[in-house]
Design a protein around this motif. Sequence first.
Motif, short mmCIF file in Angstrom:
data_model
loop_
_atom_site.label_atom_id
_atom_site.label_comp_id
_atom_site.label_asym_id
_atom_site.label_seq_id
_atom_site.Cartn_x
_atom_site.Cartn_y
_atom_site.Cartn_z
N ILE A 106 1.14 9.72 -5.24
CA ILE A 106 1.55 11.08 -4.84
C ILE A 106 2.51 11.65 -5.88
O ILE A 106 2.42 12.84 -6.23
N LYS A 143 0.82 -1.21 0.00
CA LYS A 143 0.00 0.00 0.00
C LYS A 143 0.86 1.26 0.00
O LYS A 143 0.51 2.24 -0.64
N ASP A 144 1.97 1.23 0.69
CA ASP A 144 2.84 2.41 0.74
C ASP A 144 3.42 2.73 -0.63
O ASP A 144 3.52 3.89 -1.00
N LEU A 200 0.72 4.25 -2.75
CA LEU A 200 0.45 5.61 -2.29
C LEU A 200 1.55 6.57 -2.75
O LEU A 200 1.25 7.66 -3.25
#
Length: 144
Positions: free
Chosen positions: A49, A41-42, A45
Amino acid sequence: MLIIQTRVQGLLNRLYTMSIQYFWFIAVGLIFAMSTGIYPKDMVLLFFILIISIVLFTIWLFVFNSGRSKVIEYGLELNEQGITFIDFGVKVTLEWKHFEGFKIVNSLPRLIVLKSSKSNDIKFSYYLFSSAQRKKLFDYLESK
């Protein structure tokens, strides 16, 4: 002669250089995701971004960098004194008496290097300008 980067070329060059800068991050993440079947998930993300940042910066340039206060994002000014590279309004000049030619460096990212005998060389992305602008630049520099 003044060569100014177009908005579309700016976006394409920005995507090209950013993808090369973050290549290993993206490659390792994709290999990890494909080998495990799990998408961290990081990583998703951070990638999201990054893409949003590029898009927002480009939109900001389209909207606010216009009119009288418009700043030349990237450009080259070639005149009797020398070559001036413009990077968001900041100018670096290479006088003709110190100009030793140019070369194309086939690395990642691909670069154009304006060689100087005295000061630092001027380096910029090969795709900073369109192919027509690059041809015009190379023809001009070869005549010097």
